[in-house]
Design a protein around this motif. Structure first.
Motif, PDB file in Angstrom:
ATOM      1  N   MET A 179     -28.962 -34.207  -1.646  1.00  0.00           N
ATOM      2  CA  MET A 179     -30.010 -35.180  -1.975  1.00  0.00           C
ATOM      3  C   MET A 179     -29.956 -35.542  -3.453  1.00  0.00           C
ATOM      4  O   MET A 179     -30.065 -36.718  -3.821  1.00  0.00           O
ATOM      5  CB  MET A 179     -31.393 -34.612  -1.650  1.00  0.00           C
ATOM      6  CG  MET A 179     -31.685 -34.456  -0.190  1.00  0.00           C
ATOM      7  SD  MET A 179     -33.377 -33.919   0.159  1.00  0.00           S
ATOM      8  CE  MET A 179     -33.595 -32.497  -0.891  1.00  0.00           C
ATOM      9  N   VAL A 180     -29.774 -34.528  -4.303  1.00  0.00           N
ATOM     10  CA  VAL A 180     -29.706 -34.754  -5.749  1.00  0.00           C
ATOM     11  C   VAL A 180     -28.496 -35.618  -6.079  1.00  0.00           C
ATOM     12  O   VAL A 180     -28.589 -36.583  -6.850  1.00  0.00           O
ATOM     13  CB  VAL A 180     -29.659 -33.416  -6.511  1.00  0.00           C
ATOM     14  CG1 VAL A 180     -29.359 -33.626  -7.987  1.00  0.00           C
ATOM     15  CG2 VAL A 180     -30.971 -32.659  -6.331  1.00  0.00           C
ATOM     16  N   GLU A 181     -27.346 -35.300  -5.493  1.00  0.00           N
ATOM     17  CA  GLU A 181     -26.124 -36.063  -5.759  1.00  0.00           C
ATOM     18  C   GLU A 181     -26.246 -37.507  -5.283  1.00  0.00           C
ATOM     19  O   GLU A 181     -25.822 -38.435  -5.971  1.00  0.00           O
ATOM     20  CB  GLU A 181     -24.931 -35.373  -5.098  1.00  0.00           C
ATOM     21  CG  GLU A 181     -24.571 -34.056  -5.761  1.00  0.00           C
ATOM     22  CD  GLU A 181     -23.569 -33.235  -4.965  1.00  0.00           C
ATOM     23  OE1 GLU A 181     -23.158 -33.677  -3.860  1.00  0.00           O
ATOM     24  OE2 GLU A 181     -23.217 -32.145  -5.433  1.00  0.00           O
ATOM     25  N   ALA A 182     -26.844 -37.726  -4.100  1.00  0.00           N
ATOM     26  CA  ALA A 182     -27.018 -39.086  -3.581  1.00  0.00           C
ATOM     27  C   ALA A 182     -27.964 -39.885  -4.463  1.00  0.00           C
ATOM     28  O   ALA A 182     -27.745 -41.066  -4.719  1.00  0.00           O
ATOM     29  CB  ALA A 182     -27.526 -39.050  -2.148  1.00  0.00           C
ATOM     30  N   CYS A 183     -29.006 -39.250  -4.955  1.00  0.00           N
ATOM     31  CA  CYS A 183     -29.960 -39.913  -5.851  1.00  0.00           C
ATOM     32  C   CYS A 183     -29.263 -40.312  -7.151  1.00  0.00           C
ATOM     33  O   CYS A 183     -29.400 -41.448  -7.618  1.00  0.00           O
ATOM     34  CB  CYS A 183     -31.137 -38.988  -6.136  1.00  0.00           C
ATOM     35  SG  CYS A 183     -32.325 -39.628  -7.323  1.00  0.00           S
ATOM     36  N   THR A 184     -28.495 -39.401  -7.720  1.00  0.00           N
ATOM     37  CA  THR A 184     -27.768 -39.675  -8.962  1.00  0.00           C
ATOM     38  C   THR A 184     -26.741 -40.786  -8.749  1.00  0.00           C
ATOM     39  O   THR A 184     -26.604 -41.676  -9.587  1.00  0.00           O
ATOM     40  CB  THR A 184     -27.086 -38.398  -9.471  1.00  0.00           C
ATOM     41  OG1 THR A 184     -28.083 -37.390  -9.663  1.00  0.00           O
ATOM     42  CG2 THR A 184     -26.377 -38.632 -10.781  1.00  0.00           C
ATOM     43  N   ALA A 185     -26.028 -40.749  -7.633  1.00  0.00           N
ATOM     44  CA  ALA A 185     -25.024 -41.779  -7.337  1.00  0.00           C
ATOM     45  C   ALA A 185     -25.672 -43.158  -7.197  1.00  0.00           C
ATOM     46  O   ALA A 185     -25.043 -44.175  -7.504  1.00  0.00           O
ATOM     47  CB  ALA A 185     -24.260 -41.428  -6.066  1.00  0.00           C
ATOM     48  N   ALA A 186     -26.928 -43.192  -6.750  1.00  0.00           N
ATOM     49  CA  ALA A 186     -27.650 -44.459  -6.606  1.00  0.00           C
ATOM     50  C   ALA A 186     -28.326 -44.876  -7.918  1.00  0.00           C
ATOM     51  O   ALA A 186     -29.087 -45.819  -7.945  1.00  0.00           O
ATOM     52  CB  ALA A 186     -28.690 -44.343  -5.505  1.00  0.00           C
ATOM     53  N   ARG A 187     -28.029 -44.127  -8.987  1.00  0.00           N
ATOM     54  CA  ARG A 187     -28.588 -44.369 -10.314  1.00  0.00           C
ATOM     55  C   ARG A 187     -30.095 -44.140 -10.381  1.00  0.00           C
ATOM     56  O   ARG A 187     -30.802 -44.809 -11.121  1.00  0.00           O
ATOM     57  CB  ARG A 187     -28.218 -45.754 -10.824  1.00  0.00           C
ATOM     58  CG  ARG A 187     -26.731 -45.881 -11.007  1.00  0.00           C
ATOM     59  CD  ARG A 187     -26.375 -47.104 -11.741  1.00  0.00           C
ATOM     60  NE  ARG A 187     -24.932 -47.079 -11.973  1.00  0.00           N
ATOM     61  CZ  ARG A 187     -24.227 -48.135 -12.249  1.00  0.00           C
ATOM     62  NH1 ARG A 187     -24.810 -49.294 -12.352  1.00  0.00           N
ATOM     63  NH2 ARG A 187     -22.947 -48.033 -12.445  1.00  0.00           N
ATOM     64  N   GLY A 188     -30.547 -43.192  -9.570  1.00  0.00           N
ATOM     65  CA  GLY A 188     -31.936 -42.765  -9.645  1.00  0.00           C
ATOM     66  C   GLY A 188     -32.037 -41.521 -10.506  1.00  0.00           C
ATOM     67  O   GLY A 188     -31.025 -40.979 -10.965  1.00  0.00           O
ATOM     68  N   THR A 189     -33.249 -41.056 -10.721  1.00  0.00           N
ATOM     69  CA  THR A 189     -33.483 -39.834 -11.479  1.00  0.00           C
ATOM     70  C   THR A 189     -34.021 -38.775 -10.520  1.00  0.00           C
ATOM     71  O   THR A 189     -35.165 -38.866 -10.080  1.00  0.00           O
ATOM     72  CB  THR A 189     -34.500 -40.079 -12.615  1.00  0.00           C
ATOM     73  OG1 THR A 189     -34.011 -41.137 -13.436  1.00  0.00           O
ATOM     74  CG2 THR A 189     -34.708 -38.825 -13.436  1.00  0.00           C
TER      75      THR A 189
END
Length: 165
Positions: free
Chosen positions: A44-54
């Protein structure tokens, strides 16, 4: 006028330093998760980061409760409860956010239940009942919320009527 501002600033610094000195319980709990649940939380953390989220703390998506009555807390990961700031739900599958239940079995963990939707726990039963909160798409194109209750035994789940959240 400057003296009170400096005093307030010093008090805020003291509070911040005190907070940093106390270990965060979520970090310790994350390390205690079974590998299979920890991998899902990290994904979940990696997908959020890949989507340029925090990404925020993945432990906000994790709950531990003994669902099968074996005395060992099981692990629930609900992607709906994870906050990807700036890119909400970008860590979820295109069809929606998942809730998964990992059951313990003599020190071994396995995925027991996986559903698109969220959940609540009915604590008035022993062991507690797990209730899913899912969209129910009807033939006329409308939708409602379906709260289905489940019980867990010997690594399996069984429908147990409608629940209330």
């Amino acid at each position: 006028m400057r003296a009170p501002a400096l005093a307030l600033s010093a008090a805020l610094w003291a509070l911040l330093l005190a907070a940093l000195a106390v270990p965060a319980p979520a970090a310790a709990s994350f390390n205690d998760l079974p590998d299979i649940a920890r991998r899902q939380a990290l994904a979940m953390v990696e997908a959020c980061t890949a989507a340029r989220g925090t990404p925020t703390d993945p432990m906000t998506a994790v709950e531990r409760v003994d669902l099968d009555g074996d005395g060992v807390p099981d692990v629930i990961v609900d992607e709906n409860r994870f906050d990807c700031r700036g890119r909400p739900s970008m860590h979820c599958d295109p069809v929606g956010c998942r809730t998964t239940v990992f059951l313990s079995n003599r020190g071994r963990w396995r995925l027991s239940f996986d559903v698109i939707g969220s959940y609540c726990i009915e604590h008035d039963r022993n062991p507690p009942r797990f209730v899913t909160i899912q969209r129910n798409f009807l033939a006329d194109g409308s939708q409602g919320i379906l709260n289905a209750r489940y019980r867990f035994e010997r690594g399996l789940y069984f429908p147990d009527g409608r629940g209330r959240c």
